[in-house]
Design a protein around this motif. Structure first.
Motif, PDB file in Angstrom:
ATOM      1  N   LEU A   5       0.863  -1.180   0.000  1.00 29.79           N
ATOM      2  CA  LEU A   5       0.000   0.000   0.000  1.00 29.79           C
ATOM      3  C   LEU A   5       0.901   1.233   0.000  1.00 29.79           C
ATOM      4  O   LEU A   5       1.839   1.315   0.797  1.00 29.79           O
ATOM      5  CB  LEU A   5      -0.903   0.007   1.242  1.00 29.79           C
ATOM      6  CG  LEU A   5      -1.702   1.290   1.518  1.00 29.79           C
ATOM      7  CD1 LEU A   5      -2.715   1.552   0.412  1.00 29.79           C
ATOM      8  CD2 LEU A   5      -2.401   1.199   2.874  1.00 29.79           C
ATOM      9  N   GLY A  31      -3.133  -0.859  -3.228  1.00 29.96           N
ATOM     10  CA  GLY A  31      -3.870   0.367  -2.981  1.00 29.96           C
ATOM     11  C   GLY A  31      -2.955   1.568  -2.877  1.00 29.96           C
ATOM     12  O   GLY A  31      -1.756   1.430  -2.627  1.00 29.96           O
ATOM     13  N   ALA A  33      -3.015   5.786  -1.303  1.00 30.35           N
ATOM     14  CA  ALA A  33      -3.731   6.741  -0.464  1.00 30.35           C
ATOM     15  C   ALA A  33      -3.074   8.110  -0.574  1.00 30.35           C
ATOM     16  O   ALA A  33      -1.854   8.215  -0.493  1.00 30.35           O
ATOM     17  CB  ALA A  33      -3.730   6.270   0.996  1.00 30.35           C
ATOM     18  N   ILE A  38      -7.207   8.213   4.592  1.00 31.42           N
ATOM     19  CA  ILE A  38      -7.452   7.164   3.601  1.00 31.42           C
ATOM     20  C   ILE A  38      -6.495   5.991   3.819  1.00 31.42           C
ATOM     21  O   ILE A  38      -6.881   4.825   3.696  1.00 31.42           O
ATOM     22  CB  ILE A  38      -7.289   7.723   2.171  1.00 31.42           C
ATOM     23  CG1 ILE A  38      -8.381   8.749   1.881  1.00 31.42           C
ATOM     24  CG2 ILE A  38      -7.344   6.595   1.132  1.00 31.42           C
ATOM     25  CD1 ILE A  38      -8.219   9.471   0.556  1.00 31.42           C
ATOM     26  N   ALA A  39      -5.244   6.299   4.179  1.00 31.17           N
ATOM     27  CA  ALA A  39      -4.247   5.247   4.410  1.00 31.17           C
ATOM     28  C   ALA A  39      -4.681   4.306   5.519  1.00 31.17           C
ATOM     29  O   ALA A  39      -4.578   3.085   5.382  1.00 31.17           O
ATOM     30  CB  ALA A  39      -2.897   5.873   4.752  1.00 31.17           C
ATOM     31  N   LEU A  42      -7.636   2.139   4.216  1.00 32.70           N
ATOM     32  CA  LEU A  42      -7.207   1.113   3.273  1.00 32.70           C
ATOM     33  C   LEU A  42      -6.393   0.017   3.957  1.00 32.70           C
ATOM     34  O   LEU A  42      -6.468  -1.147   3.578  1.00 32.70           O
ATOM     35  CB  LEU A  42      -6.390   1.739   2.138  1.00 32.70           C
ATOM     36  CG  LEU A  42      -7.169   2.565   1.111  1.00 32.70           C
ATOM     37  CD1 LEU A  42      -6.229   3.159   0.077  1.00 32.70           C
ATOM     38  CD2 LEU A  42      -8.240   1.713   0.427  1.00 32.70           C
ATOM     39  N   LYS A  45      -8.857  -2.275   5.462  1.00 34.18           N
ATOM     40  CA  LYS A  45      -9.625  -2.996   4.446  1.00 34.18           C
ATOM     41  C   LYS A  45      -8.790  -4.005   3.671  1.00 34.18           C
ATOM     42  O   LYS A  45      -9.214  -5.141   3.446  1.00 34.18           O
ATOM     43  CB  LYS A  45     -10.232  -1.986   3.460  1.00 34.18           C
ATOM     44  CG  LYS A  45     -11.048  -2.617   2.342  1.00 34.18           C
ATOM     45  CD  LYS A  45     -11.587  -1.544   1.398  1.00 34.18           C
ATOM     46  CE  LYS A  45     -12.366  -2.167   0.241  1.00 34.18           C
ATOM     47  NZ  LYS A  45     -12.893  -1.132  -0.686  1.00 34.18           N
ATOM     48  N   LEU A  46      -7.570  -3.614   3.292  1.00 32.93           N
ATOM     49  CA  LEU A  46      -6.751  -4.427   2.394  1.00 32.93           C
ATOM     50  C   LEU A  46      -5.734  -5.313   3.116  1.00 32.93           C
ATOM     51  O   LEU A  46      -5.288  -6.321   2.577  1.00 32.93           O
ATOM     52  CB  LEU A  46      -6.010  -3.518   1.404  1.00 32.93           C
ATOM     53  CG  LEU A  46      -6.892  -2.623   0.532  1.00 32.93           C
ATOM     54  CD1 LEU A  46      -6.032  -1.638  -0.255  1.00 32.93           C
ATOM     55  CD2 LEU A  46      -7.736  -3.471  -0.402  1.00 32.93           C
TER      56      LEU A  46
END
Length: 223
Positions: A5, A31, A33, A38-39, A42, A45-46
């Motif tokens: 990410l 992903g 960000a 947002i980081a 994510l 989520k990821l």
């Protein structure tokens, strides 16, 4: 496959990292960000293997992001990639759980190597960063930031455990430590688990920081 990410507020750098790393057969960008909020979302989520984290980002800065993410998902490894090498940024990022601290401007080969090192259990405490950590620790005004351990437990560490700590502070992976110390990787993992338990430390990065803080690298450990 190393799932990565990217957390970076500058679009050009994000795109460059995607191109550089996306071409590696053992890496996948899962992903990107553009800010800290947002980081964090994510990351939850990821659940990537590695996060490349900038320090100065909108919403939540990188240092706070590291703390939040490591508290929720301690298995995620975070590498700081930034233009800022201020001692306090370096220290707080590492103390919050970053596995490495890199300055933008490094070559793509160095970046790829760093990601693989951290993924395989290494901690990127290179000499320049180590110097900064030592400087930060030994400024009297920063004494409250020091990592404290039980002195009795520290004195009860075996010579092999101290040796492992010393090698961790050099940024070595378990495999490299095993070769250097003539142990199996399983034995190295057991020693590290014992060190973490005895000293009540969170991860190998804290071991590295404490080893640097206590200048273990300068001490002779008899066999």
């Amino acid at each position: 496959m190393i799932r990565i990410l990217i957390a970076e507020d500058q679009e050009l750098i994000r795109q460059s990292l995607e191109i550089i790393l996306g071409n590696k057969p053992d890496m996948k960008i899962v992903g990107v960000a553009k800010d800290g909020k947002i980081a964090v979302g994510l990351a939850e989520k990821l659940i990537p293997d590695i996060i490349l984290m900038d320090i100065r980002m909108p919403e939540i800065d990188g240092v706070k992001c590291i703390k939040i993410i490591k508290e929720i998902l301690p298995q995620i490894k975070i590498i700081v990639l930034t233009t800022f090498d201020d001692n306090e940024y370096v220290f707080n990022a590492l103390k919050n759980g970053a596995s490495g601290y890199l300055l933008k401007g490094l070559s793509s080969t160095e970046l790829v190597s760093a990601i693989r090192t951290v993924f395989n259990g290494g901690a990127l405490i290179n000499p320049n960063i180590a110097v900064k950590v030592v400087e930060f620790f030994h400024e009297s005004s920063n004494i409250e930031y020091k990592i404290n351990v039980d002195e009795l437990e520290l004195n009860n560490l075996s010579k092999n455990e101290l040796k492992i700590m010393k090698l961790i502070s050099r940024g070595m992976s378990n495999k490299e430590i095993a070769l250097e110390a003539n142990f199996s990787e399983g034995t190295v993992r057991n020693y590290i688990s014992n060190i973490l338990s005895k000293l009540n430390l969170r991860d190998r990065t804290q071991i590295a920081i404490f080893a640097i803080q206590s200048r273990l690298e300068m001490k002779k450990i008899d066999n």
